[in-house]
Design a protein around this motif. Sequence first.
Motif, PDB file in Angstrom:
ATOM      1  N   UNK A 103      -2.943 -11.642 -18.809  1.00  0.00           N
ATOM      2  CA  UNK A 103      -3.746 -11.612 -17.587  1.00  0.00           C
ATOM      3  C   UNK A 103      -5.177 -11.169 -17.905  1.00  0.00           C
ATOM      4  N   UNK A 104      -6.071 -11.395 -16.953  1.00  0.00           N
ATOM      5  CA  UNK A 104      -7.484 -11.063 -17.135  1.00  0.00           C
ATOM      6  C   UNK A 104      -7.719  -9.565 -16.890  1.00  0.00           C
ATOM      7  N   UNK A 105      -8.758  -8.979 -17.501  1.00  0.00           N
ATOM      8  CA  UNK A 105      -9.030  -7.541 -17.349  1.00  0.00           C
ATOM      9  C   UNK A 105      -9.796  -7.179 -16.076  1.00  0.00           C
ATOM     10  N   UNK A 106     -10.020  -8.156 -15.200  1.00  0.00           N
ATOM     11  CA  UNK A 106     -10.679  -7.886 -13.923  1.00  0.00           C
ATOM     12  C   UNK A 106      -9.612  -7.927 -12.831  1.00  0.00           C
ATOM     13  N   UNK A 107      -9.388  -6.781 -12.176  1.00  0.00           N
ATOM     14  CA  UNK A 107      -8.263  -6.642 -11.252  1.00  0.00           C
ATOM     15  C   UNK A 107      -8.703  -6.621  -9.796  1.00  0.00           C
ATOM     16  N   UNK A 108      -7.719  -6.926  -8.912  1.00  0.00           N
ATOM     17  CA  UNK A 108      -7.871  -6.807  -7.462  1.00  0.00           C
ATOM     18  C   UNK A 108      -6.704  -5.960  -6.958  1.00  0.00           C
ATOM     19  N   UNK A 109      -6.997  -4.815  -6.343  1.00  0.00           N
ATOM     20  CA  UNK A 109      -5.959  -3.885  -5.893  1.00  0.00           C
ATOM     21  C   UNK A 109      -5.887  -3.838  -4.374  1.00  0.00           C
ATOM     22  N   UNK A 110      -4.657  -3.742  -3.857  1.00  0.00           N
ATOM     23  CA  UNK A 110      -4.488  -3.630  -2.407  1.00  0.00           C
ATOM     24  C   UNK A 110      -3.054  -3.193  -2.123  1.00  0.00           C
ATOM     25  N   UNK A 111      -2.772  -2.861  -0.871  1.00  0.00           N
ATOM     26  CA  UNK A 111      -1.414  -2.566  -0.467  1.00  0.00           C
ATOM     27  C   UNK A 111      -1.133  -3.239   0.870  1.00  0.00           C
ATOM     28  N   UNK A 112       0.124  -3.568   1.103  1.00  0.00           N
ATOM     29  CA  UNK A 112       0.534  -4.184   2.358  1.00  0.00           C
ATOM     30  C   UNK A 112       1.726  -3.421   2.905  1.00  0.00           C
ATOM     31  N   UNK A 159      -6.446 -10.902  -3.548  1.00  0.00           N
ATOM     32  CA  UNK A 159      -5.170 -10.200  -3.455  1.00  0.00           C
ATOM     33  C   UNK A 159      -4.622 -10.257  -2.028  1.00  0.00           C
ATOM     34  N   UNK A 160      -5.485 -10.230  -1.031  1.00  0.00           N
ATOM     35  CA  UNK A 160      -5.018 -10.331   0.347  1.00  0.00           C
ATOM     36  C   UNK A 160      -4.341 -11.681   0.588  1.00  0.00           C
ATOM     37  N   UNK A 161      -4.918 -12.741   0.028  1.00  0.00           N
ATOM     38  CA  UNK A 161      -4.307 -14.062   0.155  1.00  0.00           C
ATOM     39  C   UNK A 161      -2.978 -14.118  -0.597  1.00  0.00           C
ATOM     40  N   UNK A 162      -2.905 -13.424  -1.722  1.00  0.00           N
ATOM     41  CA  UNK A 162      -1.682 -13.456  -2.520  1.00  0.00           C
ATOM     42  C   UNK A 162      -0.535 -12.729  -1.828  1.00  0.00           C
ATOM     43  N   UNK A 163      -0.855 -11.766  -0.956  1.00  0.00           N
ATOM     44  CA  UNK A 163       0.203 -11.088  -0.197  1.00  0.00           C
ATOM     45  C   UNK A 163       1.058 -12.090   0.572  1.00  0.00           C
ATOM     46  N   UNK A 164       0.462 -13.192   0.992  1.00  0.00           N
ATOM     47  CA  UNK A 164       1.147 -14.128   1.883  1.00  0.00           C
ATOM     48  C   UNK A 164       2.431 -14.677   1.279  1.00  0.00           C
ATOM     49  N   UNK A 165       2.395 -14.962  -0.030  1.00  0.00           N
ATOM     50  CA  UNK A 165       3.574 -15.513  -0.673  1.00  0.00           C
ATOM     51  C   UNK A 165       4.751 -14.559  -0.620  1.00  0.00           C
ATOM     52  N   UNK A 166       4.475 -13.263  -0.728  1.00  0.00           N
ATOM     53  CA  UNK A 166       5.520 -12.244  -0.669  1.00  0.00           C
ATOM     54  C   UNK A 166       5.919 -11.972   0.780  1.00  0.00           C
ATOM     55  N   UNK A 167       4.941 -11.837   1.668  1.00  0.00           N
ATOM     56  CA  UNK A 167       5.227 -11.537   3.070  1.00  0.00           C
ATOM     57  C   UNK A 167       6.009 -12.657   3.742  1.00  0.00           C
ATOM     58  N   UNK A 168       5.773 -13.885   3.314  1.00  0.00           N
ATOM     59  CA  UNK A 168       6.485 -15.025   3.898  1.00  0.00           C
ATOM     60  C   UNK A 168       7.992 -14.894   3.691  1.00  0.00           C
TER      61      UNK A 168
END
Length: 225
Positions: A69-78, A170-179
């Motif tokens: 993976x790339x060394x530039x991260x996006x952090x969030x929580x849902x 990362x907010x958009x990526x939450x959708x795959x899990x939340x679905x």
Amino acid sequence: MVSFKGAQFPQDVILHAVFFYVRYGVSYRDLEEILAERGVVVDHATLNRWVVRYASDLAAVAQRRKSTTAPSWRLDETYVKVRGEWCYLYRAVDRNGQTLDFMLSEHRDEAAALRFLAQAISSNGLPRACAIDKSGANTAALKEINAALRKVGSDRRIRVFRSKYLHNIVEQDHRGVKRRIRPMLGFKSFRSATATLDGIETAHMIRKGQLGSSCPFKIYASLAA
């Protein structure tokens, strides 16, 4: 290697059941019926035990095997509801949207954010930069990581960005899990929630091609080898 010692069903049956549940929008009773139509008679409570027993072990293998993976991260929580209360699923993806790590926590505070960062760094190495929202907990945790680096004499630091555009990944990526979580209407125990989310995140990583490009189930089954 994931051990299936003592299981009363063949390994491939268990893996099919676990993968089907974490990947597709079915309930345990739906899955019980689907398996019965294929000649496999298993109670929905047993299916739940399989997910709790094996999903986290398979997720741990997936973490070790995933592509770089790339060394530039996006952090969030849902938010995730457990026992009728809101818990917090900490998640991190890289600049390309590839899953880095995830952790379910009963609290949303600096201690939880620091624990998640330590876990993610242990699995993926130290990031060069992190994009976050206005979370004070994440900000404090990143400051503590940088302070620890300074204390041990390292010249490396994590650059922190607050950018809606960068954080949107990362907010958009939450959708795959939340679905997949949405039809479940919450979890009855923290252990069950953790295992199920581990399985869902692993299936999500497979969908994104982080573990290869062959048949999704074959990739999932290979994690047990």
